[in-house]
Design a protein around this motif. Structure first.
Motif, PDB file in Angstrom:
ATOM      1  N   ASN A   4       0.845  -1.327   0.101  1.00 15.49           N
ATOM      2  CA  ASN A   4      -0.009   0.118  -0.058  1.00 15.49           C
ATOM      3  C   ASN A   4       0.688   1.052  -0.145  1.00 15.49           C
ATOM      4  N   ASP A   6       1.620   5.306  -0.708  1.00 13.00           N
ATOM      5  CA  ASP A   6       0.685   6.848  -0.886  1.00 13.00           C
ATOM      6  C   ASP A   6       1.538   7.777  -0.961  1.00 13.00           C
ATOM      7  N   LYS A  17       2.223   2.937   3.303  1.00 12.42           N
ATOM      8  CA  LYS A  17       1.294   3.473   4.247  1.00 12.42           C
ATOM      9  C   LYS A  17       1.413   3.188   5.654  1.00 12.42           C
ATOM     10  N   ASN A  21      -0.334   8.099   8.422  1.00 12.26           N
ATOM     11  CA  ASN A  21      -0.444   8.947   7.074  1.00 12.26           C
ATOM     12  C   ASN A  21       0.480   9.708   6.651  1.00 12.26           C
TER      13      ASN A  21
END
Length: 140
Positions: A4, A6, A17, A21
């Motif tokens: 994941n 981001d 991730k 965050n």
């Protein structure tokens, strides 16, 4: 196995991730700012929000974030206050002032009373007969 990924909202870098965050580099920066604030407060306990910001170079917004997260408390910094999210008044702990908290509590109690009153009125309009009611009448 998919990872994941981001983009960090603060610096824009791609990161894996995590619970915060934000990328590890930005997280380290925030922790460094927090440590600066804590060290400054140990030496200057009676400073104000603006004095703390000027003395550490940490923004008022970030200091407010630390207070709202509970990381900086009134016990550690008695003169550092934030603005109430409702009325804008000064707050030592949490996000809303005591006046707004009392008003909110009062409004919630009135709301509960209204819900109970409406339920009682509805029950009176549509009476129902249940088996337990019949058993109660026999005992009398």
């Amino acid at each position: 196995m998919a990872m994941n990924l981001d983009n960090c909202p603060q610096c824009g870098k791609v990161y894996v991730k995590n619970n915060y965050n934000i990328c590890p580099a930005c997280l380290k920066g925030i922790e460094d700012q927090y440590r600066l604030c804590v060290e400054y407060l140990r030496k200057h306990r009676s400073c104000s929000m603006h004095e703390l910001s000027e003395g550490t170079g940490v923004s008022v917004r970030m200091i407010t974030r630390f207070i709202r997260e509970g990381r900086i408390t009134n016990r550690e910094a008695p003169n550092v206050q934030t603005a109430c999210e409702v009325c804008g008044g000064s707050v030592k702990d949490g996000t809303i002032c005591d006046t707004c908290r009392m008003k909110l509590s009062k409004d919630m109690n009135h709301l509960k009373e209204d819900v109970l009153r409406r339920a009682e009125e509805e029950r009176k309009k549509n009476p129902t007969f249940q088996i337990k009611d019949r058993d109660d009448n026999k005992r009398l």
